[in-house]
Design an enzyme around this catalytic site. Structure first.
Site, PDB file in Angstrom:
ATOM      1  N   ASP A   1       1.347  19.912 -31.125  1.00  0.00           N
ATOM      2  CA  ASP A   1       1.830  20.764 -30.040  1.00  0.00           C
ATOM      3  C   ASP A   1       1.687  20.063 -28.696  1.00  0.00           C
ATOM      4  OD1 ASP A   1       2.672  22.975 -31.471  1.00  0.00           O
ATOM      5  OD2 ASP A   1       0.803  24.069 -31.251  1.00  0.00           O
ATOM      6  N   ILE A   2       0.533  19.458 -28.463  1.00  0.00           N
ATOM      7  CA  ILE A   2       0.302  18.779 -27.182  1.00  0.00           C
ATOM      8  C   ILE A   2       1.297  17.639 -26.992  1.00  0.00           C
ATOM      9  CG2 ILE A   2      -1.334  17.390 -25.866  1.00  0.00           C
ATOM     10  CD1 ILE A   2      -2.069  20.334 -25.986  1.00  0.00           C
TER      11      ILE A   2
END
Length: 412
Positions: free
Chosen positions: A185-186
């Site tokens: 996600d990051i």
């Protein structure tokens, strides 16, 4: 010039952030940190899913939980929150009016999820042909998996990362392990930020917006980096190696008298100095170890020899010795020790901001250091709908009476 008076690098950029959870909000937070006016569009009454992902919760001035989760607070700094019900025609109309004024829209609905509201790219590009529309999904807008929901943990598995993370087969504690933060996600949030700025640069030349199609799975595969290249070029499927490196030795953790340390030797000169520091200069002249390809070949022998020596001193003693010898070495810190580290403190990686529900709140700083347009911490992560009235007034010139009618009808 006083940094507090400087505008951010992206000042004047208007962003509508319709995303939830982490990948999209992370991109929105980064754009906001860089000066963009990021409006977080949330569902009335409930808001972003992560608002409920606690404990832990931010404590109020009375020490009681405020209901603001740490997870939500980590990804929504510098934004303004506006609540709009996308399920109502009046809410959809508000979004379209906001899009007329916006430069960027970020969303992470399922493929086709916004089309039912007339808020998909094809519809909104008619409203604003200069709009940069960034869609973040698990598997992308095309392909046989496009309709599936995607989550970070799933992508770490499907995208190959977990096949590389964890102890090797046949060793104690063997098996695949996910990374301890939602890394896919990051990374997707970071790729989204880069893609949005590239699309804006393209718009400067062409006056046209465009659609960005970002998939968590694509990002995870791209971030396999040298491991993917090792397979594509060498034809060998890499496996789990614990903390070891497939191409560099020694480059892993070692036991000490009071814990563990990391030795990260990047070249033959560093290895020779490492041997001197360990009190074993003869290893640096040993034909099995003197050059990295030979060290990789004789990895097991060398690592066993080193592990016999490293427990004779404490972690801090070894770090002092290795640093003096010019050998990269460091501790395996718990997060409390990370923020207590003198260098981390000097880099001001922890910041404090006043919060309306608390006296102050701690946050992790943005790591980008710009000399002429530094990051400014203008807004704490907003409480739900805190800026609805001011944004509708500033962007759409909606009067108080009109706003109250929308609120009484449950649109906002």
């Amino acid at each position: 010039m006083n940094p507090s008076l400087q505008e951010g690098a992206l000042a004047g950029l208007r962003v509508l952030d319709l995303s939830r959870v982490l990948a999209g909000p992370w991109a929105g937070q980064l754009l906001a940190d860089l000066g963009a006016d990021v409006i977080k569009i949330e569902r009335p009454r409930t808001g972003d899913d992560t608002r409920a992902w606690g404990p832990p919760w931010l404590a109020g001035a009375d020490g009681e939980p405020t209901g603001e989760s740490a997870y939500y607070l980590a990804a929504n700094r510098n934004k303004r929150s506006v609540t709009i019900d996308l399920g109502q025609p009046e809410g959809q109309a508000l979004i379209r009016r906001l899009v007329e004024k916006a430069d960027v829209l970020i969303e992470n609905f399922k493929v086709g999820g916004l089309a039912q509201y007339g808020l998909d790219y094809a519809s909104l590009i008619e409203v604003n042909p200069r709009l940069v529309y960034c869609s973040i999904t698990g598997f992308g807008q095309t392909g046989p998996y496009a309709a599936r929901a995607g989550y970070d943990f799933l992508m770490q598995g499907m995208g190959g990362l977990m096949s590389l993370t964890g102890r090797a087969d046949g060793s104690a504690g063997e098996g695949p392990v996910k990374v301890g933060v939602a890394l896919t996600d990051i990374m997707t949030g970071l790729y989204a930020t880069v893609a949005i700025q590239a699309a804006l640069a393209h718009r400067e030349r062409t006056d046209k917006g465009q659609h960005i199609d970002l998939a968590l799975l694509d990002v995870q595969i791209a971030c396999l980096a040298n491991q993917a290249a090792n397979y594509l070029i060498g034809g060998v499927v890499p496996g789990r190696m614990g903390n070891a490196h497939p191409s560099i030795v020694p480059y892993e953790d070692f036991p000490t008298a009071d814990g563990y340390m990391i030795i990260a030797v990047g070249n033959d000169g560093q290895f020779a100095r490492c041997c001197e520091a360990l009190g074993k200069p003869e290893w640096g002249r040993d034909e099995r170890f003197s050059r990295n390809p030979q060290r990789v070949e004789h990895r097991a022998t060398l690592i066993a020899l080193m592990r016999d020596v490293t427990p004779t001193r404490t972690t801090s003693e070894w770090i002092g010795i290795m640093e003096a010898a010019g050998v990269p070495c460091g501790p395996v810190n718990t997060i409390d020790k990370v923020f207590a580290d003198e260098h981390v403190r000097s880099r001001e990686m922890r910041i404090e901001m006043a919060h309306p529900l608390s006296q102050t709140m701690p946050l992790v700083a943005n790591p980008i250091r710009l000399s002429e347009s530094p990051v400014q911490y203008r807004h704490v992560p907003p409480t739900l709908g805190a800026h609805t009235d001011e944004v509708l007034d500033a962007w759409l010139d909606l009067s108080g009476a009109k706003v109250e009618t929308l609120r009484s009808n449950g649109v906002i």
